[in-house]
Enzyme design. Structure first.
Site, PDB file in Angstrom:
ATOM      1  CB  CYS B 100      -5.731  25.348  -6.124  1.00  0.00           C
ATOM      2  SG  CYS B 100      -6.092  24.769  -4.470  1.00  0.00           S
ATOM      3  CG  HIS B 101      -8.320  28.578  -3.064  1.00  0.00           C
ATOM      4  ND1 HIS B 101      -7.920  27.311  -2.718  1.00  0.00           N
ATOM      5  CD2 HIS B 101      -9.389  28.865  -2.277  1.00  0.00           C
ATOM      6  CE1 HIS B 101      -8.715  26.836  -1.761  1.00  0.00           C
ATOM      7  NE2 HIS B 101      -9.602  27.755  -1.469  1.00  0.00           N
TER       8      HIS B 101
END
Lengths: 193, 193
Positions: B100-101
């Site tokens: 994800c991030h």
């Protein structure tokens, strides 16, 4: 192979999501079933797709049943179809994993008499009154029934559930498996201690 | 064996908890590190104990690094000690899983030039600008670096992270492992396809 999760709104998010993803990791197609098709939402706000209503479930299609906790079990434990599904798994020798409040469904279905189990601490009294042999441990395995108390027990819970799955297994270091492991060890593989 | 997770408040709960429990299931001692000791809280409200501040981490003690997503990576990506830890794993051939991030920390540390990776869609642009070879896939494995996009990719993400872990063995369904699996297969065990 397919796995079945029975739940409803206000499930304990990690107790549903961790088995959901873990079984998919191992190659299972995981079906979440609830009162009706659509989606259910956990106590922490996660949304999970409901592929089948309880009434649409043919339990003979599934290799393992997971009963997560939260407030969901209280909402479904008295549903006759839910009890019928649980009875199928418990009487046909298929693995059942129930965590936290999840065993409430098994209590209501009258399936825990004489069985060794654990659960969330506030459920212990009714579990004992139903004739179960309760122990305050992170995981209790009795035949094909695996029970645990709460989210921090999820590693032990899933380790034991995965051990019981047919043709599936695990990725684990040495000393991971106990004596008497039910895992099919490959020829030539040493017995783990 | 020990695993390290670097995060902060507002982590994406499932992206931290699923690896946290999965690695414990496999026998790992999992240490969560953040800006300071104490606890961090996820976007969905889960609290996780922080055993070590970043400044207390000796990365040589750990076998694998996990970088979960959420808003946490934005808060820690420019921390010199976080970058130093990430650099240790990426340059010493140890497995790194970022979802994800999570890869934002690797971007800020300048570690993704020429590497094949994926990430959350809104991170893709800065990832490409940093010289990475981005692909929109559930999981991308480049050497010992495993990256994924979002929570629904967790099964593929963890499957690939677990494959890269040292000293682990596997019992899995047929067709689970790809050709060229890095898993040590036991003598006599057939090659999985």
């Amino acid at each position: 192979m397919k796995a079945l999760i029975l739940s409803a709104d206000n499930f304990e998010d990690s107790e549903l999501l961790v088995p959901y993803y873990r079984l998919q990791e191992a190659g299972y197609s995981v079906v979440v079933s609830s009162v009706r098709r659509g989606a259910i939402h956990g106590m922490h706000g996660y949304e999970v797709k409901v592929e089948k209503a309880f009434s649409e479930v043919d339990p003979t299609e599934y290799s393992v049943l997971i009963l997560p906790g939260g407030k969901a079990p209280a909402a479904i434990r008295h549903d006759p179809k839910v009890q019928e599904i649980a009875r199928h798994f418990m009487t046909s020798g298929k693995p059942v994993g129930a965590i936290c409040h999840g065993p409430q469904t098994l209590i209501s279905a009258g399936l825990l008499t004489g069985r060794r189990v654990t659960c969330y601490r506030t459920v212990a009294k009714e579990m004992q009154e139903s004739g179960a042999l309760y122990a305050d441990r992170e995981v209790v395995v009795d035949g094909k029934l695996v029970t645990s108390r709460e989210p921090v027990d999820l590693p032990a819970f899933m380790r034991e559930v995965m051990r019981l799955l047919p043709h599936l297994g695990a990725v684990a270091p040495d000393a991971y498996w106990c004596e008497g492991s039910s895992m099919p060890l490959a020829a030539g593989e040493k017995k783990r201690i």
